[in-house]
Scaffold this motif. Structure first.
Motif, mmCIF file in Angstrom:
data_model
loop_
_atom_site.group_PDB
_atom_site.id
_atom_site.type_symbol
_atom_site.label_atom_id
_atom_site.label_comp_id
_atom_site.label_asym_id
_atom_site.label_seq_id
_atom_site.Cartn_x
_atom_site.Cartn_y
_atom_site.Cartn_z
ATOM 1 N N ASP A 79 87.701 -9.488 -6.322
ATOM 2 C CA ASP A 79 87.236 -8.185 -5.859
ATOM 3 C C ASP A 79 86.326 -7.511 -6.870
ATOM 4 N N LYS A 80 86.507 -7.811 -8.156
ATOM 5 C CA LYS A 80 85.617 -7.270 -9.183
ATOM 6 C C LYS A 80 84.216 -7.836 -9.018
ATOM 7 N N LYS A 81 84.134 -9.136 -8.696
ATOM 8 C CA LYS A 81 82.832 -9.753 -8.496
ATOM 9 C C LYS A 81 82.166 -9.217 -7.235
ATOM 10 N N VAL A 82 82.966 -8.981 -6.208
ATOM 11 C CA VAL A 82 82.428 -8.388 -4.985
ATOM 12 C C VAL A 82 81.854 -7.016 -5.284
ATOM 13 N N ASP A 83 82.577 -6.230 -6.077
ATOM 14 C CA ASP A 83 82.098 -4.897 -6.453
ATOM 15 C C ASP A 83 80.789 -4.983 -7.218
ATOM 16 N N PHE A 84 80.679 -5.988 -8.101
ATOM 17 C CA PHE A 84 79.442 -6.151 -8.862
ATOM 18 C C PHE A 84 78.260 -6.382 -7.934
ATOM 19 N N PHE A 85 78.425 -7.259 -6.964
ATOM 20 C CA PHE A 85 77.301 -7.586 -6.097
ATOM 21 C C PHE A 85 76.983 -6.476 -5.107
ATOM 22 N N LYS A 86 77.972 -5.676 -4.777
ATOM 23 C CA LYS A 86 77.681 -4.475 -3.992
ATOM 24 C C LYS A 86 76.804 -3.539 -4.819
ATOM 25 N N SER A 87 77.150 -3.390 -6.090
ATOM 26 C CA SER A 87 76.358 -2.539 -6.996
ATOM 27 C C SER A 87 74.961 -3.124 -7.192
ATOM 28 N N TYR A 88 74.888 -4.451 -7.294
ATOM 29 C CA TYR A 88 73.590 -5.111 -7.465
ATOM 30 C C TYR A 88 72.684 -4.837 -6.273
ATOM 31 N N LEU A 89 73.198 -5.014 -5.068
ATOM 32 C CA LEU A 89 72.391 -4.798 -3.868
ATOM 33 C C LEU A 89 71.971 -3.340 -3.737
ATOM 34 N N GLN A 90 72.845 -2.426 -4.150
ATOM 35 C CA GLN A 90 72.487 -1.009 -4.142
ATOM 36 C C GLN A 90 71.366 -0.733 -5.149
ATOM 37 N N SER A 91 71.428 -1.382 -6.306
ATOM 38 C CA SER A 91 70.382 -1.215 -7.316
ATOM 39 C C SER A 91 69.038 -1.734 -6.814
ATOM 40 N N VAL A 92 69.074 -2.831 -6.071
ATOM 41 C CA VAL A 92 67.837 -3.357 -5.488
ATOM 42 C C VAL A 92 67.227 -2.338 -4.536
ATOM 43 N N GLU A 93 68.060 -1.689 -3.728
ATOM 44 C CA GLU A 93 67.568 -0.662 -2.802
ATOM 45 C C GLU A 93 66.979 0.524 -3.562
ATOM 46 N N GLU A 94 67.642 0.913 -4.647
ATOM 47 C CA GLU A 94 67.135 2.025 -5.455
ATOM 48 C C GLU A 94 65.813 1.660 -6.125
ATOM 49 N N TYR A 95 65.716 0.417 -6.599
ATOM 50 C CA TYR A 95 64.464 -0.035 -7.205
ATOM 51 C C TYR A 95 63.343 -0.042 -6.172
ATOM 52 N N LYS A 96 63.651 -0.470 -4.959
ATOM 53 C CA LYS A 96 62.660 -0.490 -3.879
ATOM 54 C C LYS A 96 62.078 0.903 -3.652
ATOM 55 N N LYS A 97 62.926 1.917 -3.672
ATOM 56 C CA LYS A 97 62.457 3.302 -3.480
ATOM 57 C C LYS A 97 61.514 3.707 -4.605
ATOM 58 N N GLU A 98 61.839 3.314 -5.836
ATOM 59 C CA GLU A 98 60.968 3.632 -6.974
ATOM 60 C C GLU A 98 59.641 2.900 -6.839
ATOM 61 N N PHE A 99 59.685 1.644 -6.445
ATOM 62 C CA PHE A 99 58.470 0.839 -6.282
ATOM 63 C C PHE A 99 57.544 1.475 -5.247
ATOM 64 N N GLN A 100 58.119 1.938 -4.160
ATOM 65 C CA GLN A 100 57.316 2.573 -3.111
ATOM 66 C C GLN A 100 56.694 3.881 -3.608
ATOM 67 N N LYS A 101 57.378 4.569 -4.497
ATOM 68 C CA LYS A 101 56.805 5.775 -5.099
ATOM 69 C C LYS A 101 55.605 5.406 -5.970
ATOM 70 N N TRP A 102 55.728 4.292 -6.713
ATOM 71 C CA TRP A 102 54.605 3.852 -7.549
ATOM 72 C C TRP A 102 53.412 3.469 -6.679
ATOM 73 N N GLN A 103 53.695 2.855 -5.555
ATOM 74 C CA GLN A 103 52.607 2.505 -4.632
ATOM 75 C C GLN A 103 51.879 3.751 -4.144
ATOM 76 N N ALA A 104 52.627 4.843 -4.052
ATOM 77 C CA ALA A 104 52.025 6.108 -3.592
ATOM 78 C C ALA A 104 51.368 6.883 -4.719
ATOM 79 N N GLY A 105 51.431 6.329 -5.958
ATOM 80 C CA GLY A 105 50.749 6.967 -7.072
ATOM 81 C C GLY A 105 51.631 7.651 -8.093
ATOM 82 N N ALA A 106 52.957 7.632 -7.888
ATOM 83 C CA ALA A 106 53.867 8.287 -8.839
ATOM 84 C C ALA A 106 53.969 7.481 -10.132
#
Length: 361
Positions: A79-106
């Protein structure tokens, strides 16, 4: 006392190293023998070994007691490993939002990037084994976001394996996460393309290290060498890389780490236009096909991260068969001695070059 291998019992302890043809011991002194060890000794045609009773030095494997030198490693709960990968996938989503901001000029919000990266990094340092699973979780449609987060974690893991202090490990991870931030300035058409790039498109993509550097050069929370690693992550020690084609003497340690983390994840992750390759196979390619392009100490550290497998670990081979690891070789860790689950045949993968480990089960 030397006894024939046929008479060795589980729980006996080696009193001397068992040598074979290599300079390194086949089995080290004070090893607590299990059925797996005994099978290895027979497979290597060892006639006799110097052993003592386990109980005489406080080692009784069946009762669960061990020497201080060889205490069992506690498995991290599933369950600890499952929690890690849930956190990993959430981090990917957060990074995606930042990347899209950079595309918009931020500009880059380094505080946010640290929030995305460092908690995952800390979890990974507690349980380095999770790094072996990262590539499996990459979704090919969101590859570029996965790639940045995974490259950061791989860079941090390699730095830790090389025994750098925590500050360096953090900077290596941040360099890995931000190495491709300049891709946000590349035409979205190119990023989403599912077929091979034209020469003009390749030339545009090859500008991304310079674009990434421009985006990070004024960030105070990044050290100068971290910013340089972002710029140099496609350079190679033999001078065959880009942007400037510099050689080893001009590549900082952190640059060498991020360079190999970047390539390793790219090759072992599923992509829109390319299938993932087995990590063990890619590690062999670093030692053979890419020899001279990457720092050997970094290649060794990455290899150690993925080949820290205990006896009895189940693996799937490239022909689809399932096997159990009997013996890991120090000189060639990607090609251990294994026993097939179905036939019980023992195979030396160092001799069977037509096979390789596809994945750890």
């Amino acid at each position: 006392m030397y006894v024939r291998v046929e008479d060795v019992k589980e729980g006996n302890v080696l009193l001397n190293d068992v040598m074979h043809k290599a300079s390194e011991p086949l089995m080290a002194k004070e090893t607590v023998l299990t059925n797996w060890h005994i099978k290895i000794l027979k497979a290597f045609l060892i006639d006799e070994v110097d052993v003592g009773e386990g109980a005489s030095i406080g080692i009784v494997t069946e009762s669960g007691t061990h020497t201080d030198k060889e205490k069992p490693k506690a498995d991290v709960p599933v369950d600890k490993k499952v929690d890690f990968f849930k956190s990993y996938l959430q981090s990917v989503e957060e990074y995606k939002k930042e990347f899209q901001k950079w595309q918009a000029g931020a500009s880059i919000d380094i505080v946010k990037i640290r929030e995305i990266t460092l908690p995952l990094l800390d979890e990974m340092l507690i349980d380095p084994e999770v790094i072996r699973e990262i590539s499996k979780y990459t979704e090919k449609e969101s590859y570029c976001y996965h790639h940045s987060v995974a490259t950061g974690l791989l860079s941090g893991a390699i730095a830790a394996q090389l025994n750098y202090e925590k500050g360096f490990i953090v900077q290596a991870a941040l360099a890995g996460v931000l190495a491709d931030c300049g891709m946000a300035k590349i035409s979205p058409h190119i990023l989403l393309k599912e077929t091979s790039l034209t020469e003009r498109e390749k030339k545009e993509v090859n500008e991304h290290p310079f674009l990434s550097y421009k985006m990070v050069k004024d960030i105070n929370l990044l050290k100068p060498e971290t910013k340089l690693a972002v710029f140099q992550h496609h350079e190679r020690t033999d001078g065959s890389g880009y942007v400037n084609g510099v050689k080893a003497e001009k590549l900082l340690p952190i640059s060498r780490i991020v360079a190999i983390a970047d390539v390793f994840h790219a090759m072992t992750a599923e992509r829109v236009y390319r299938k993932r390759q087995a990590p063990f196979k890619v590690l062999e390619m670093f030692r053979q096909d890419f020899f001279g392009e990457f720092d050997l100490s970094v290649v060794k550290a990455l290899t150690e991260l993925f080949t820290k497998l205990s006896l009895g670990t189940s693996v799937q081979l490239s022909d689809g068969g399932v096997a159990t690891i009997l013996f890991m070789k120090q000189q060639n860790p990607t090609r251990p001695l294994v026993q097939l689950e179905e036939s019980k045949d023992i195979i030396d993968l160092e001799k069977r070059r037509d096979l390789h480990i596809e994945q750890v089960l």
